[in-house]
Motif scaffolding. Sequence first.
Motif, PDB file in Angstrom:
ATOM      1  N   ALA A 299       0.749  -1.169  -0.069  1.00  0.00           N
ATOM      2  CA  ALA A 299       0.034  -0.020  -0.046  1.00  0.00           C
ATOM      3  C   ALA A 299       0.745   1.228   0.270  1.00  0.00           C
ATOM      4  N   GLY A 300       0.484   2.043  -0.772  1.00  0.00           N
ATOM      5  CA  GLY A 300       1.330   3.336  -0.931  1.00  0.00           C
ATOM      6  C   GLY A 300       2.860   3.234  -1.663  1.00  0.00           C
ATOM      7  N   ASP A 301       2.980   2.044  -1.990  1.00  0.00           N
ATOM      8  CA  ASP A 301       4.316   1.655  -2.897  1.00  0.00           C
ATOM      9  C   ASP A 301       4.144   0.990  -3.916  1.00  0.00           C
TER      10      ASP A 301
ATOM     11  N   TYR B  34      -3.719   0.347  -4.012  1.00  0.00           N
ATOM     12  CA  TYR B  34      -2.859   1.376  -3.544  1.00  0.00           C
ATOM     13  C   TYR B  34      -3.102   1.984  -2.168  1.00  0.00           C
ATOM     14  N   THR B  35      -4.122   2.047  -1.888  1.00  0.00           N
ATOM     15  CA  THR B  35      -4.711   2.781  -0.623  1.00  0.00           C
ATOM     16  C   THR B  35      -4.387   1.607   0.552  1.00  0.00           C
ATOM     17  N   CYS B  36      -5.012   0.446   0.301  1.00  0.00           N
ATOM     18  CA  CYS B  36      -5.312  -0.538   1.377  1.00  0.00           C
ATOM     19  C   CYS B  36      -4.600  -1.922   1.146  1.00  0.00           C
TER      20      CYS B  36
ATOM     21  N   VAL C 290       2.081   7.607 -10.589  1.00  0.00           N
ATOM     22  CA  VAL C 290       1.667   7.880  -9.170  1.00  0.00           C
ATOM     23  C   VAL C 290       1.077   9.246  -8.927  1.00  0.00           C
ATOM     24  N   GLU C 291       1.840  10.339  -9.555  1.00  0.00           N
ATOM     25  CA  GLU C 291       1.409  11.556  -8.893  1.00  0.00           C
ATOM     26  C   GLU C 291       0.198  11.960 -10.097  1.00  0.00           C
TER      27      GLU C 291
ATOM     28  N   LYS D  87      -2.724   9.453  -7.515  1.00  0.00           N
ATOM     29  CA  LYS D  87      -3.003  10.425  -6.579  1.00  0.00           C
ATOM     30  C   LYS D  87      -3.944  11.589  -7.187  1.00  0.00           C
TER      31      LYS D  87
ATOM     32  N   ASN E  10      -7.085  12.351  -4.915  1.00  0.00           N
ATOM     33  CA  ASN E  10      -7.150  13.782  -4.565  1.00  0.00           C
ATOM     34  C   ASN E  10      -7.967  14.672  -5.327  1.00  0.00           C
TER      35      ASN E  10
END
Length: 357
Positions: free
Chosen positions: A9-11, A44-46, A334-335, A339, A343
Amino acid sequence: MRAVRFYAAGDIRVDQIEEPSCGEGQVKIRPAFVGICGSDLHEYTCGPILVPWTPHAITGGQLPTTLGHEFSGTVEEVGCGDVAGLQVGDRVAVRPNLSDGDCPPCLRGTPNCCRNLGFVGYSSNAGGLSDHVVVDAGHAIPLPDSIPLDVGALVEPLSVAWHAADRSPLGDARTVLVVGGGPIGLAVVQVLQARGIESIVVVEISSRRREFAKRLGATHVIDPRTEDVVSMVRAMTGDAGADVAFECSGVQAGLNTALRGIRVRGTVTIVSLWEAKPVIDAGAIVLDEKHVIGAAIFADGIFEAVIEAIRSGMLSKLNPQAMITSKIRMEDIVEEGFKALINEKDKHVKILVDISA
């Protein structure tokens, strides 16, 4: 070669890995466009959720894995053996779901519910977010010249929507409620419009996605933060409620709305994937004899049927290209991909990664 790989997650990283070899009965594909899916965001988040910690029963794949299960591309190498008539240069969309073929669901003809269900882009060591990918030839479905490669990358989510519609009792339905206007919800809207549903009501908090829903065929859009969805749907239906609802939000409030928004003996089809177990009001289901069903991925033949429907013009109202809100480079995934979708939900529906960029 480059490959977008999930570690945790997040990586998520853009790595340099060895280019795969094309074996017997396989084809090597140069991916063109790859969609970022809601399930990718969940990973990605969980995650890992779909990505296996230990070797997958079918593929042996495990962390880290190359992502990308919604993609199109061009065949650049063909292995020996049975390759389904594919040739170098063929344009294809990849059907990503994998099944073992011998578990009870598979033997009953429902491989989409396989007990060892897997996916190219999650469960294998191959995925579309790479410069080259090797898949079994049966998963590379030819695209007619009339279908551009960016639309080819949307065949997978449209197939999910098509299957959900097939699972639902739409034969005499006049009013259908779609809860959640993300990519799958909007794909459901398009399939419903193409099937001639008279009234399509979309519930979505994002103003931009409500605009997309209107453009893609919704007859009514509702913001649940400011409007009473159930009262509005009943007002449209002589106080009865919708005939069918599709739950595409994956949140408790969305499921509650779908269940409350249907009529007596109406049906809720749950399409979304859930991070937590929802609560269901069983009493209301019993007293109103409501039906709740699930729609998992898509059945055999649907992927090909969606391609043919787009090619033939039979679904002239199907406009998947309108869902594409951005095309990005692999290095920016990613960005400007993950994201951005997390976001800037109001801004995006479907982001495609252009592998050639």
